[in-house]
Design an enzyme around this catalytic site. Sequence first.
Site, PDB file in Angstrom:
ATOM      1  N   THR A   1       0.838  -1.197   0.000  1.00 25.44           N
ATOM      2  CA  THR A   1       0.000   0.000   0.000  1.00 25.44           C
ATOM      3  C   THR A   1       0.873   1.247   0.000  1.00 25.44           C
ATOM      4  O   THR A   1       2.038   1.218   0.392  1.00 25.44           O
ATOM      5  CB  THR A   1      -0.892   0.076   1.243  1.00 25.44           C
ATOM      6  OG1 THR A   1      -0.050   0.199   2.410  1.00 25.44           O
ATOM      7  CG2 THR A   1      -1.790  -1.121   1.369  1.00 25.44           C
ATOM      8  N   ASP A   2       0.272   2.354  -0.417  1.00 25.56           N
ATOM      9  CA  ASP A   2       0.852   3.653  -0.096  1.00 25.56           C
ATOM     10  C   ASP A   2       0.636   3.875   1.395  1.00 25.56           C
ATOM     11  O   ASP A   2      -0.154   3.182   2.043  1.00 25.56           O
ATOM     12  CB  ASP A   2       0.188   4.753  -0.918  1.00 25.56           C
ATOM     13  CG  ASP A   2       1.080   5.973  -1.071  1.00 25.56           C
ATOM     14  OD1 ASP A   2       2.015   6.147  -0.264  1.00 25.56           O
ATOM     15  OD2 ASP A   2       0.835   6.766  -2.004  1.00 25.56           O
ATOM     16  N   TRP A   3       1.336   4.846   1.977  1.00 26.59           N
ATOM     17  CA  TRP A   3       1.366   5.001   3.434  1.00 26.59           C
ATOM     18  C   TRP A   3      -0.013   5.384   3.981  1.00 26.59           C
ATOM     19  O   TRP A   3      -0.552   6.427   3.659  1.00 26.59           O
ATOM     20  CB  TRP A   3       2.434   6.022   3.798  1.00 26.59           C
ATOM     21  CG  TRP A   3       3.780   5.395   4.053  1.00 26.59           C
ATOM     22  CD1 TRP A   3       4.624   5.689   5.082  1.00 26.59           C
ATOM     23  CD2 TRP A   3       4.444   4.360   3.305  1.00 26.59           C
ATOM     24  NE1 TRP A   3       5.759   4.887   5.023  1.00 26.59           N
ATOM     25  CE2 TRP A   3       5.661   4.060   3.947  1.00 26.59           C
ATOM     26  CE3 TRP A   3       4.116   3.618   2.172  1.00 26.59           C
ATOM     27  CZ2 TRP A   3       6.548   3.085   3.486  1.00 26.59           C
ATOM     28  CZ3 TRP A   3       4.992   2.653   1.705  1.00 26.59           C
ATOM     29  CH2 TRP A   3       6.183   2.398   2.359  1.00 26.59           C
TER      30      TRP A   3
END
Length: 804
Positions: free
Chosen positions: A304-306
């Site tokens: 995932t992105d953060w």
Amino acid sequence: MKLVYLAASAVLFQTAAHAQGNPPQLGTQSVKQVVAAMTLEEKARLVVGMGFRMPGGQPSRRAPATATSRPNTDTANANPGFTPPPTDPEAASLPEKVPGSAGRTHPIDRLGIPSITVSDGPAGVRINPFRNGDSSRTYYATAFPVGTLLASSWDTALVEKVGDAFGSEIHDYGIDIILGPAMNIHRNPLGGRNFEYYSEDPLIAGKIAAAIVRGIQSNGVGTSIKHFAANNQETNRNQINTIVSERALREIYLRGFEIAVEQSDPWTVMSSYNKINGTYTSENPELITTILRKEWGFKGMVMTDWFGGKDPVAQMKAGNDLLMPGTPAQSKAIIDAVKAGKLDEHMLDGNVERILDLILLSPSFKKYQPSEKPDLAADAQVSRGSATEGMVLLKNENSLPLSSGKKIALFGNTSYSLIAGGTGSGNVNKAYTVSLKEGLEKAGFALDGTLSNSYENYISEENAKRPKTRSFFMLPPPIPEMKPDAASVASEAESSDLAIFTIGRNAGEGADRKVEKDFNLSDDEKDMIKQVSDAFHAKGKKLIVVLNIGGVIETDSWRGLADGILLAWQPGLEGGNAITDILSGKVNPSGKLATSFPIKYEDVSSAKNFPGHELEPQTAANTRPFGGRAAEVTYEEGIYVGYRYFNTFHVKTAYPFGFGLSYTQFAYSALAFSSSSFKNKLEVSVTVTNTGKLAGKEVVELYLSAPAKQMDKPREELKGFANTRLLEPGQSQTLEMTLDENALASFDTRQTRWVAESGTYQVKIGASSEDIRITKDFTLSKELQLPKLNKVLVPAINIQEMKR
């Protein structure tokens, strides 16, 4: 029977040994054996990162600097008031391997599973330059040119070389995966992170991304191509629902990722923040499993992105293997779901296996001891050289290259404080930035001292008024442009040989750009350009404008006042030297625009629906930190993005896609095909001759016009490109390009497959999308149908898309 008995005995022996406290070790036993020995809690920890420390909070150390070499101050990106979610207690007890990195995974020591480290860095490694308060040792990295500049070179060999240098620093600093390249489409010029991205065209985006991935990964470290997919704005980025047609997704927003996966085999893919047609990308099995893994054959890991997405269980089911930066609550949710029968543990095992497969490749698993001493001097020269190759000469009325020894009046704040790159996760902590003033002086040009001193004093005084801490996400307002009085400008015109005026723009993560005083020049900037232009033209002298910008700006209203315009983009830490290399003629410009420059913002096909609309009034409950509010945006322009729109609908541009001048001229001839009809593939060749007086390079662009019987089609689309070597005057080179079935086909939503219609196709060879030099036709006798694909990512509403 004896062999079966021995094999069974071996398995029983291993099982007994594991039960007695000798569990399998990663790298010694198979990944499946290691997974089988893991507890549910260990699996849930491995698929969730260990959290991270928000960048900033460490004071900046100002290195000694000349008046024009700006020291690094980027570590002042503090974040008052922001408290990240709680991290695993293990994270507090284990020191960061690489301070300032973006995150890490949990180690599981009993199974020989090390922690791996990931770091931001589309344009260079972003880590803390100082550690433990010790200023005697530095950990700087090279700031390479931003993605848009690299793409403007149209040179995959050059970009792969940049990737190799970049990857060596990743390796030398002990990082396992760099969180890049970023390769989303330039859907709209106001996109805050467009500087990180490559192009409005998926072919360039895919091929340039593949090149830098190959270069980086040749060092034994990994990449994470991002943000997958349709992440084309920062406004409400964590909650925006992108409503887009199947065809536009396939042809524009997914195609570049597909090319990168096919041509470079990236270790990881990063899912984006946004939803696509109602579902978060990180929770969408149709995107991650059906398209990425099954249709494209991707074998790597997805992260995932953060803090991306909401439901960790849905993310596991979607095939999103690693949740970053990770929170204890996510691990607990996964454990609870398995115990409640809501998540099949075999599915979780698949996520774990893909993470372990990646760890086996990593420097951390191989126990590499980083030198922490990259060759920054050598890499700086790679940065400088690549910067010159991607700068684009937009205008030249007998003004460039400059003769040596000229006295220059240097105007514009950014001439003295060059913008090397954008902000946020695309930023790099670098030792220095070479200003244009410094570059010109090093090359032997004389600058007016009084004017230079006035600018430097002004910039110093204005900087002192700024807050000492800055948000990681929110860019501080730029310093107002210094305005010399009319008498001073007239005096400069009398005593100097020419004027250079630099326009600067910056943007970054967390916010999109604005039309006024950003895309458009401010009134002060316009007034200054006119004032300088009038004064110098009255004396028969020239004005050169340098654009030190990360994204497209308006040029039509003022370009007539300048004799030369150089688009320098954001060129990295050696930017001032690189710009001077072009201005002086040491390097002949060969860059071409990978994104269009419209006459005005309203001419952009997505201007009416960017960045979408919010769905409800703001409340504390519906607003996420740095992610905005629930919103949606409909891609009503469909496939008509950038030049596909401008050319098809006859909308004039200031500078078209593919445009770029040289100090010499080129002629195109001898366009030839391997056959007059298409069968599986078609070889295309064309000869380029330098007809000018200086050595130079040329980028040749291949566009294709296709029949439009059943499907709407753009007037032409880029299907190939090639670069000449440095050609001396009179020299020629024959370039070859190949058209395959994919190049001819468009995505037919009704058939759920790529289809090339029968009929006549026209190859257009050009120096830009609007400067077609030579054409030739071939035929496809029968409709070509590629394999049927899956009916996925279907929008819930009927989109009234733009049609030709």
